[in-house]
Write a protein that holds these residues in place. Structure first.
Motif, PDB file in Angstrom:
ATOM      1  N   PRO A  63       0.791  -1.236   0.000  1.00 15.52           N
ATOM      2  CA  PRO A  63       0.000   0.000   0.000  1.00 15.52           C
ATOM      3  C   PRO A  63       0.823   1.286   0.000  1.00 15.52           C
ATOM      4  O   PRO A  63       0.326   2.329  -0.411  1.00 15.52           O
ATOM      5  N   THR A  64       2.063   1.241   0.488  1.00 13.20           N
ATOM      6  CA  THR A  64       2.884   2.457   0.544  1.00 13.20           C
ATOM      7  C   THR A  64       4.312   2.153   0.130  1.00 13.20           C
ATOM      8  O   THR A  64       4.798   1.026   0.299  1.00 13.20           O
ATOM      9  N   LEU A  65       4.978   3.168  -0.371  1.00 12.06           N
ATOM     10  CA  LEU A  65       6.370   2.996  -0.750  1.00 12.06           C
ATOM     11  C   LEU A  65       7.227   2.731   0.484  1.00 12.06           C
ATOM     12  O   LEU A  65       8.193   1.968   0.426  1.00 12.06           O
ATOM     13  N   GLU A  66       6.866   3.333   1.609  1.00 11.21           N
ATOM     14  CA  GLU A  66       7.633   3.129   2.840  1.00 11.21           C
ATOM     15  C   GLU A  66       7.636   1.660   3.251  1.00 11.21           C
ATOM     16  O   GLU A  66       8.677   1.107   3.627  1.00 11.21           O
ATOM     17  N   LYS A  67       6.476   1.019   3.170  1.00 12.54           N
ATOM     18  CA  LYS A  67       6.398  -0.394   3.541  1.00 12.54           C
ATOM     19  C   LYS A  67       7.235  -1.247   2.598  1.00 12.54           C
ATOM     20  O   LYS A  67       7.910  -2.195   3.025  1.00 12.54           O
ATOM     21  N   ASN A 165      -1.386   0.516  -8.928  1.00  9.92           N
ATOM     22  CA  ASN A 165      -0.892   0.561  -7.548  1.00  9.92           C
ATOM     23  C   ASN A 165       0.486   1.208  -7.481  1.00  9.92           C
ATOM     24  O   ASN A 165       0.761   2.028  -6.604  1.00  9.92           O
ATOM     25  N   ARG A 168       0.124   4.862  -7.776  1.00  7.90           N
ATOM     26  CA  ARG A 168      -0.345   5.452  -6.519  1.00  7.90           C
ATOM     27  C   ARG A 168       0.805   5.608  -5.533  1.00  7.90           C
ATOM     28  O   ARG A 168       0.922   6.627  -4.842  1.00  7.90           O
ATOM     29  N   LEU A 169       1.665   4.590  -5.458  1.00  8.85           N
ATOM     30  CA  LEU A 169       2.809   4.671  -4.543  1.00  8.85           C
ATOM     31  C   LEU A 169       3.699   5.849  -4.880  1.00  8.85           C
ATOM     32  O   LEU A 169       4.096   6.625  -4.001  1.00  8.85           O
ATOM     33  N   ALA A 172       2.179   9.377  -4.465  1.00  6.22           N
ATOM     34  CA  ALA A 172       2.053   9.790  -3.061  1.00  6.22           C
ATOM     35  C   ALA A 172       3.416  10.012  -2.397  1.00  6.22           C
ATOM     36  O   ALA A 172       3.480  10.581  -1.304  1.00  6.22           O
ATOM     37  N   TYR A 173       4.484   9.587  -3.052  1.00  5.35           N
ATOM     38  CA  TYR A 173       5.813   9.662  -2.448  1.00  5.35           C
ATOM     39  C   TYR A 173       6.322  11.095  -2.408  1.00  5.35           C
ATOM     40  O   TYR A 173       6.301  11.805  -3.414  1.00  5.35           O
TER      41      TYR A 173
END
Length: 245
Positions: A63-67, A165, A168-169, A172-173
């Motif tokens: 769901p996120t680039l951080e993860k 997806n 989106r990552l 949002a980064y």
């Protein structure tokens, strides 16, 4: 148990160096498979496989680039340390950069160079999420996927959620403003006619490192590295950069 994120394209008996490649949005580890023919026998060539594609097809998308970065950092730090180069194209450049920040934060120094391709370090924020049609248009505008892929209903159904997806990552980064400079050298590469990043914008990666910096501009568009794979792979593995005297 999740499938490992690292795909090994070469397995030298006694590796002396390691090249780790991070794919673009919608890309997969197989994108770098042919680089085997451009690397020296002692180089261990590894490509990152993001969840949801190829041998990780059954895994949920991140769901996120951080993860994504945290999982990659853990797996990369588990490898035996070797002099290592990170190469990331487009979205992969941001993933490689954030991963290296976390690796250097642990005190590890074996990643000696970051090669960032087809991306500027800072991108203007996107006001809203892309629709599926906007994702398709963006991919086709960059030349990354032939139109026939999206014209096939089955392929579209399979690939579009993965690509959307990834967009989106990366949309949002936002890179943090208060981060230490990298110790590793940075080599920015870009295509002369890339609609997404100018050579001047690629040159802004200079501000991310306290080490040496180089900028290489090659003929081509956003996917200049496909016809220039030989030159790009060799540039990634050239002798270490030096600070100007």
């Amino acid at each position: 148990m999740p499938t490992p994120a690292l795909t090994q394209h070469t397995s030298p008996v006694a590796p002396a160096r390691r090249l780790v490649c991070f794919p673009h949005a919608g890309g997969a580890a197989s994108f770098y498979r042919d680089w085997r023919q451009f690397t020296q026998p002692e180089v261990e060539l590894i490509a990152v496989q993001y969840p949801g594609r190829e041998n990780r097809m059954r895994e949920p998308l991140v769901p996120t680039l951080e993860k994504l970065v945290l999982a990659l950092t853990e797996e990369l730090l588990a490898l035996p340390p070797l002099p290592t180069v990170f190469f990331g194209h487009s979205m992969g450049a941001a993933v490689a950069y954030e991963t290296l920040l976390r690796i250097e934060h642990t005190g590890a120094t074996h990643v000696t160079r970051l090669c960032v391709s087809g991306r500027a370090p800072q991108r203007p924020p996107r006001a809203s999420a892309r629709t599926d049609e906007e994702v398709v248009a963006a991919v086709l505008a960059l030349g990354g996927t032939h139109a026939s892929v999206f014209e096939d209903p089955d392929l579209r159904e399979l690939l579009l959620p993965i690509i959307a997806n990834d967009y989106r990552l990366i949309d949002a980064y936002r890179p943090a403003t208060e981060v230490p400079l990298l110790r590793a050298s940075v080599h920015a590469l870009t295509g002369s006619d890339d609609p997404q990043v100018t050579p001047e914008e690629a040159g802004q990666w200079r501000a991310t490192t306290s080490g040496p910096f180089a900028l290489t501009v090659l003929d081509g568009d956003h996917f200049y590295l496909v016809p220039e794979a030989d030159q790009v792979a060799r540039a990634a593995l050239e002798p270490e950069l030096r600070l100007p005297v």
